[in-house]
Design a protein around this motif. Structure first.
Motif, PDB file in Angstrom:
ATOM      1  N   LYS A 151      15.546  17.292  50.583  1.00 37.35           N
ATOM      2  CA  LYS A 151      14.645  16.115  49.878  1.00 37.35           C
ATOM      3  C   LYS A 151      15.509  15.401  48.929  1.00 37.35           C
ATOM      4  O   LYS A 151      16.538  15.946  48.314  1.00 37.35           O
ATOM      5  CB  LYS A 151      13.238  16.770  49.210  1.00 37.35           C
ATOM      6  N   THR A 152      14.915  14.159  48.846  1.00 35.77           N
ATOM      7  CA  THR A 152      15.918  13.356  47.823  1.00 35.77           C
ATOM      8  C   THR A 152      15.056  13.020  46.699  1.00 35.77           C
ATOM      9  O   THR A 152      13.782  12.449  46.765  1.00 35.77           O
ATOM     10  CB  THR A 152      16.275  12.135  48.430  1.00 35.77           C
ATOM     11  N   LEU A 153      15.255  13.421  45.380  1.00 34.17           N
ATOM     12  CA  LEU A 153      14.552  13.007  44.369  1.00 34.17           C
ATOM     13  C   LEU A 153      15.110  11.913  43.268  1.00 34.17           C
ATOM     14  O   LEU A 153      16.440  12.013  42.991  1.00 34.17           O
ATOM     15  CB  LEU A 153      14.428  14.538  43.356  1.00 34.17           C
ATOM     16  N   GLU A 154      14.343  11.124  43.004  1.00 34.70           N
ATOM     17  CA  GLU A 154      14.700   9.935  42.103  1.00 34.70           C
ATOM     18  C   GLU A 154      14.750  10.291  40.918  1.00 34.70           C
ATOM     19  O   GLU A 154      13.820  11.109  40.291  1.00 34.70           O
ATOM     20  CB  GLU A 154      14.174   8.612  42.609  1.00 34.70           C
ATOM     21  N   TYR A 155      15.503   9.908  39.850  1.00 32.38           N
ATOM     22  CA  TYR A 155      15.363   9.945  38.305  1.00 32.38           C
ATOM     23  C   TYR A 155      15.794   8.655  37.647  1.00 32.38           C
ATOM     24  O   TYR A 155      16.482   8.168  38.051  1.00 32.38           O
ATOM     25  CB  TYR A 155      16.364  11.208  38.022  1.00 32.38           C
ATOM     26  N   ASP A 156      15.200   8.602  36.521  1.00 32.02           N
ATOM     27  CA  ASP A 156      15.606   7.577  35.401  1.00 32.02           C
ATOM     28  C   ASP A 156      16.373   8.402  34.561  1.00 32.02           C
ATOM     29  O   ASP A 156      17.593   7.818  34.018  1.00 32.02           O
ATOM     30  CB  ASP A 156      14.414   7.478  34.541  1.00 32.02           C
ATOM     31  N   GLY A 157      16.167   9.740  34.279  1.00 34.70           N
ATOM     32  CA  GLY A 157      16.976  10.677  33.459  1.00 34.70           C
ATOM     33  C   GLY A 157      17.385  11.910  34.088  1.00 34.70           C
ATOM     34  O   GLY A 157      16.303  12.366  34.489  1.00 34.70           O
ATOM     35  N   LEU A 158      18.608  12.454  33.753  1.00 31.74           N
ATOM     36  CA  LEU A 158      18.734  13.707  34.621  1.00 31.74           C
ATOM     37  C   LEU A 158      19.371  14.442  33.617  1.00 31.74           C
ATOM     38  O   LEU A 158      20.180  14.216  32.856  1.00 31.74           O
ATOM     39  CB  LEU A 158      19.678  13.234  35.854  1.00 31.74           C
ATOM     40  N   ILE A 159      18.847  15.882  33.626  1.00 26.49           N
ATOM     41  CA  ILE A 159      19.328  16.753  32.550  1.00 26.49           C
ATOM     42  C   ILE A 159      19.806  18.023  33.589  1.00 26.49           C
ATOM     43  O   ILE A 159      18.943  18.698  34.504  1.00 26.49           O
ATOM     44  CB  ILE A 159      18.598  17.359  31.723  1.00 26.49           C
ATOM     45  N   LEU A 160      21.128  18.423  33.555  1.00 23.74           N
ATOM     46  CA  LEU A 160      21.606  19.608  34.100  1.00 23.74           C
ATOM     47  C   LEU A 160      21.571  20.737  33.212  1.00 23.74           C
ATOM     48  O   LEU A 160      22.184  20.818  32.237  1.00 23.74           O
ATOM     49  CB  LEU A 160      23.112  19.224  34.582  1.00 23.74           C
ATOM     50  N   GLY A 161      20.820  21.702  33.584  1.00 21.98           N
ATOM     51  CA  GLY A 161      20.675  22.941  32.927  1.00 21.98           C
ATOM     52  C   GLY A 161      21.029  24.067  34.048  1.00 21.98           C
ATOM     53  O   GLY A 161      20.297  25.182  34.103  1.00 21.98           O
ATOM     54  N   THR A 162      22.243  24.003  34.612  1.00 19.46           N
ATOM     55  CA  THR A 162      22.650  25.001  35.811  1.00 19.46           C
ATOM     56  C   THR A 162      22.885  26.278  35.247  1.00 19.46           C
ATOM     57  O   THR A 162      23.030  27.052  36.101  1.00 19.46           O
ATOM     58  CB  THR A 162      23.410  24.332  36.805  1.00 19.46           C
ATOM     59  N   GLY A 163      23.180  26.398  33.999  1.00 19.07           N
ATOM     60  CA  GLY A 163      23.460  27.695  33.545  1.00 19.07           C
ATOM     61  C   GLY A 163      25.048  28.086  33.928  1.00 19.07           C
ATOM     62  O   GLY A 163      25.886  27.166  34.154  1.00 19.07           O
ATOM     63  N   PRO A 172      25.946   7.655  32.334  1.00 19.36           N
ATOM     64  CA  PRO A 172      25.059   7.386  31.541  1.00 19.36           C
ATOM     65  C   PRO A 172      23.604   8.005  32.279  1.00 19.36           C
ATOM     66  O   PRO A 172      23.503   8.264  33.451  1.00 19.36           O
ATOM     67  CB  PRO A 172      24.999   5.823  31.918  1.00 19.36           C
ATOM     68  N   ASP A 173      22.818   8.384  31.432  1.00 16.31           N
ATOM     69  CA  ASP A 173      21.412   8.965  31.772  1.00 16.31           C
ATOM     70  C   ASP A 173      21.514  10.317  32.272  1.00 16.31           C
ATOM     71  O   ASP A 173      20.687  11.023  32.873  1.00 16.31           O
ATOM     72  CB  ASP A 173      20.761   7.983  32.525  1.00 16.31           C
ATOM     73  N   ILE A 174      22.700  10.865  32.369  1.00 12.00           N
ATOM     74  CA  ILE A 174      22.808  12.225  32.612  1.00 12.00           C
ATOM     75  C   ILE A 174      23.246  13.049  31.434  1.00 12.00           C
ATOM     76  O   ILE A 174      24.105  12.956  30.644  1.00 12.00           O
ATOM     77  CB  ILE A 174      23.916  12.545  33.793  1.00 12.00           C
ATOM     78  N   PHE A 175      22.227  14.104  30.997  1.00 13.75           N
ATOM     79  CA  PHE A 175      22.578  15.076  30.114  1.00 13.75           C
ATOM     80  C   PHE A 175      22.738  16.583  30.630  1.00 13.75           C
ATOM     81  O   PHE A 175      22.650  16.769  31.783  1.00 13.75           O
ATOM     82  CB  PHE A 175      21.284  15.017  29.034  1.00 13.75           C
ATOM     83  N   ALA A 176      23.368  17.194  29.868  1.00 15.24           N
ATOM     84  CA  ALA A 176      23.640  18.561  30.057  1.00 15.24           C
ATOM     85  C   ALA A 176      23.403  19.570  29.065  1.00 15.24           C
ATOM     86  O   ALA A 176      23.813  19.219  27.734  1.00 15.24           O
ATOM     87  CB  ALA A 176      24.800  18.674  30.639  1.00 15.24           C
ATOM     88  N   ALA A 177      22.778  20.706  29.165  1.00 18.38           N
ATOM     89  CA  ALA A 177      22.638  21.408  27.969  1.00 18.38           C
ATOM     90  C   ALA A 177      22.657  23.141  28.551  1.00 18.38           C
ATOM     91  O   ALA A 177      22.476  23.246  29.641  1.00 18.38           O
ATOM     92  CB  ALA A 177      21.311  21.342  27.574  1.00 18.38           C
ATOM     93  N   GLY A 178      22.953  23.805  27.744  1.00 23.46           N
ATOM     94  CA  GLY A 178      22.896  25.429  27.879  1.00 23.46           C
ATOM     95  C   GLY A 178      24.274  25.971  28.327  1.00 23.46           C
ATOM     96  O   GLY A 178      25.255  25.621  28.067  1.00 23.46           O
ATOM     97  N   ASP A 179      24.252  27.208  29.257  1.00 22.69           N
ATOM     98  CA  ASP A 179      25.348  27.815  29.664  1.00 22.69           C
ATOM     99  C   ASP A 179      26.204  27.078  30.532  1.00 22.69           C
ATOM    100  O   ASP A 179      27.499  27.547  30.781  1.00 22.69           O
ATOM    101  CB  ASP A 179      24.906  29.086  30.388  1.00 22.69           C
ATOM    102  N   CYS A 180      25.725  25.869  30.900  1.00 23.40           N
ATOM    103  CA  CYS A 180      26.870  25.157  31.732  1.00 23.40           C
ATOM    104  C   CYS A 180      27.773  24.073  31.004  1.00 23.40           C
ATOM    105  O   CYS A 180      28.713  23.449  31.615  1.00 23.40           O
ATOM    106  CB  CYS A 180      26.200  24.619  32.711  1.00 23.40           C
ATOM    107  N   VAL A 181      27.498  23.951  29.729  1.00 23.81           N
ATOM    108  CA  VAL A 181      28.172  23.081  28.854  1.00 23.81           C
ATOM    109  C   VAL A 181      29.008  23.618  27.756  1.00 23.81           C
ATOM    110  O   VAL A 181      28.901  24.698  27.506  1.00 23.81           O
ATOM    111  CB  VAL A 181      27.411  22.119  28.089  1.00 23.81           C
ATOM    112  N   GLU A 182      29.920  22.777  27.238  1.00 28.49           N
ATOM    113  CA  GLU A 182      30.655  23.307  26.102  1.00 28.49           C
ATOM    114  C   GLU A 182      29.917  22.864  24.925  1.00 28.49           C
ATOM    115  O   GLU A 182      28.880  22.206  24.783  1.00 28.49           O
ATOM    116  CB  GLU A 182      32.009  22.313  25.773  1.00 28.49           C
ATOM    117  N   THR A 183      29.864  24.083  23.781  1.00 27.36           N
ATOM    118  CA  THR A 183      29.329  23.773  22.678  1.00 27.36           C
ATOM    119  C   THR A 183      30.060  23.557  21.517  1.00 27.36           C
ATOM    120  O   THR A 183      31.118  24.252  20.939  1.00 27.36           O
ATOM    121  CB  THR A 183      28.490  25.338  22.675  1.00 27.36           C
ATOM    122  N   TRP A 184      29.294  22.574  20.763  1.00 25.71           N
ATOM    123  CA  TRP A 184      29.975  22.272  19.647  1.00 25.71           C
ATOM    124  C   TRP A 184      29.966  23.334  18.615  1.00 25.71           C
ATOM    125  O   TRP A 184      28.825  23.826  18.297  1.00 25.71           O
ATOM    126  CB  TRP A 184      29.427  20.969  18.687  1.00 25.71           C
TER     127      TRP A 184
END
Lengths: 453, 453
Positions: B100-112, B275-287
């Protein structure tokens, strides 16, 4: 500065002495103590009377020998009678009535507080006690031991009243607490005080609110407490624990200024208005960091901090007392109630626009055994979002005491409620949740603040 | 912004979704979850396998219905395969293989993150497990339930390794932990790790240090773990818990930058380079607030905080992640070990002149029953007096977790060690002392710093 003289051997005096010796081991430190119990824990008294603490000497934070080993000269059983600033001397009288004159380069007054005695007849009857000194404590214990009373009345529903209600219940006495205010524990909001009352009731303690005690009368071994509205209550023992007032006779006779609360006026370096005389602890006004003003806060934690500052400055330092934020905790049976900062009422009085929001949450992940609920009430300013205070009530074992300290540390730094969410707090399922209860309650406050804008 | 798409249903994803909906209830939020266990607690897994948590569904922070009630559309059993930034679409595949194809205005990657698999033969043998997903968890439980093994080997002496050693000991298995480093719990100083080892030994757990595992071999129901120096150990089950690495395939294939740790590169607004892609959690670098740099810190607490920031910013906010300070706690049987900030070694690496000082103290007044000792190690900078970190080890029930949080809050505010003495912390004899252990350890540090100047 060669010779430091300290009047008073409780928390403030000892902290002063230890800090001065730590920084300047060559300074001679003499400590004048009216009784023979230096550095004992006033807060510990209920736990000796409950028999949880076995020996009265265990109530001492430090033994006499420890104090002397730290190079502090102790004059026990000596009462300071007069300070003469021009000659830098203090007249002290020993227990045989001998008067001695002690010289000082620096003087610290840590004279503490005395129990407030309500102006009613009967306070001197046998079986009626106040509770502050070890003398009081041993007298209560003697009565408990010898007469084995089956009932006691506690006048005053503050910290010591609550702890004594638990202590004497644990010793098998039937306890009645009489508190003039509408709830016990007036350092908490009334509905939280009510929760403490319910816990007491669950343990068989009767709590009577809204009664002003007018007299205590004796008939044989029976003491009748008479109060407003025709109140009468008979028991075999009465404890009057209605607060403390600063002990300032020595200070005022020496020309020291006192502040609006009647306590010795000090600046944040713990200096009085007379050079080389410092004061600390329950006898002084305390700088309140949130009020930006002085208040009267006779607490052991504050006395230790002020003493440490006084000791440092007396030997040439220049450190300032950072101020208290009003942190307190009490355990009543298995209930722990803690507070810091302002509640709604005193925040409003201090000129804020407070909003207080309650959160009922678990101390740790509820799926892990042993989770207990706690109520956290966060008070913040609607206009600025600034954290103003917090109250927590819940079960012993739920880390309530150190959770209020997270709020206290946040208040120290004048944090916003929002900023609590940014704190990197510890989590494992048996001890917290990924958002600590402190943060869950902050988020709840923020939601309510947004909704009621 | 009408349509927020979130890939991943664990801590970061859920926090993002809840925060976005809280601030902008009109935004449509869709959450793509690869399995059927959204928002379950990875940290809780050992407590399910120990049988302290009764049902696997209790491991969920929120039930599916709660999440849907919050207005979040859940696509369970859907795996995101490709992000196409130019068209703002994500291709997802369901369990029947449908794309399936899902559209987004904003995308968050929390893939862990995924469990690190050491490069050794035998990891796919029956009875050999990693432990991160509910699938892993249920597979372990099935084996425990059906085969009733009497022994297990745990490869890896970190948090999960320790908790699983306790969990499986409590289920009656004989446990051996193999850790490549010289002690378990390398997030603590080695001698504190050694205390954890001793506690494990007291419960019958064997700990083997300094062995690199080279292979796992099977013979019937017996699994032999072979390691360096001729090491051989036979058991009926093997858990490999040697850490986590960020799951970034989806991100990198979409053109997102990764940082030095291989995790998704984000700024403190949790924005990626697209732009408009955020990421958070175990998949990102942490400040890291103390390092003033990014690090890889896959923790639930951090994921929640980052998700909350991402959710706010995805719907138009501008908040920054304040950074972690390295706070962690673990319970191992009745021992609790906590840390925050730097220890000596990493403080030196970060350019400080660290001094670490140990204080053995009691959690509350020792005269009151039940006092337990704790070790507090304070690390501070000799030159500036700044607090750099703390480690505490002691008994469950000693409020160690929330005491490390006082240090963590102090670190957040970049306090000096001296300033800890000014905090107005709560005290009553059953819960602390007039100087809290946090402050006693600070004073001890200051003394040692003075002596070794």
């Amino acid at each position: 500065m060669n010779n430091l003289l300290i009047i008073g051997g409780s928390d403030a005096g000892i902290s002063t002495a230890l800090r001065a010796r730590e920084l300047r081991p060559e300074v001679e430190v003499t400590m004048v103590v009216a009784d023979h119990y230096p550095n004992y824990s006033i807060c510990g008294i209920p736990y000796y009377l409950s028999r949880e603490v076995e020996f009265p000497e265990d109530l001492a934070h430090r033994k006499t020998a420890d104090i002397e080993d730290a190079g502090i000269r102790l004059l026990l059983g000596h009462r300071a009678e007069r300070v003469d600033p021009p000659s830098r001397t203090v007249a002290v009288r020993d227990e045989r009535g001998q008067l001695k004159t002690l010289e000082y380069d620096g003087l610290i007054l840590g004279t503490g507080a005395v129990s407030v005695k309500p102006g009613i007849p009967g306070l001197d009857l046998p079986g009626v006690f106040t509770l502050r000194w070890m003398g009081d404590t041993l007298a209560v214990e003697r009565l408990l031991d010898e007469k084995r009373p089956e009932s006691a009345t506690i006048i005053g529903g503050g910290y010591i009243g609550m702890e004594m209600a638990e202590a004497l219940t644990n010793r098998g006495l039937a306890i009645t607490v009489i508190e003039y205010a509408e709830t016990v524990m007036t350092t908490l909001d009334p509905d939280l005080g009510q929760r403490v009352t319910e816990r007491l009731a669950g343990a068989g303690v009767r709590v009577v609110n809204g009664v002003g005690v007018e007299a205590i009368e004796q008939a044989g071994d029976r003491l009748t407490v008479k109060g407003s509205g025709g109140f009468r209550h008979v028991s075999e023992m009465v404890l009057t624990v209605v607060g403390a007032r600063p002990m300032t006779d020595l200070a005022t006779s020496a020309g020291l200024d006192t502040g609006i609360t009647g306590a010795i006026k000090v600046n944040r370096r713990m200096e009085t208005n007379i050079p080389d005389i410092f004061a600390a602890g329950d006898c002084v006004e305390t700088w309140h960091r949130l009020l930006n003003a002085y208040a009267y806060m006779p607490l052991g934690t504050t006395a230790h901090k002020q003493g440490r500052i006084a000791g440092e400055n007396a030997v040439g330092g220049g450190r300032e007392f950072a101020g208290c934020v009003g942190t307190q905790v009490v355990k009543v049976f298995d209930l722990v109630a803690a507070r810091t900062g302002f509640h709604d009422a005193d925040a409003r009085q201090a000129g804020y626009a407070p909003l207080s929001v309650d959160t009922e949450t678990w101390d740790h992940k509820v799926c892990y055994p042993g989770a207990t609920p706690m109520l956290i009430r966060v008070t913040g300013d609607r206009t600025t979002g600034r954290l103003l205070g917090a109250q927590i009530i819940g079960q012993h074992g739920a880390e309530i005491s150190k959770r209020i300290d997270i709020f206290a540390t946040a208040l120290f730094h004048r944090m916003d409620v929002e900023a609590l969410n940014h704190l990197d707090l510890s989590y494992t399922p048996p001890l917290s949740s990924p958002w600590d209860p402190v943060q869950i309650s902050a988020q709840n406050w923020l939601r309510k603040a947004e909704q009621t804008k």
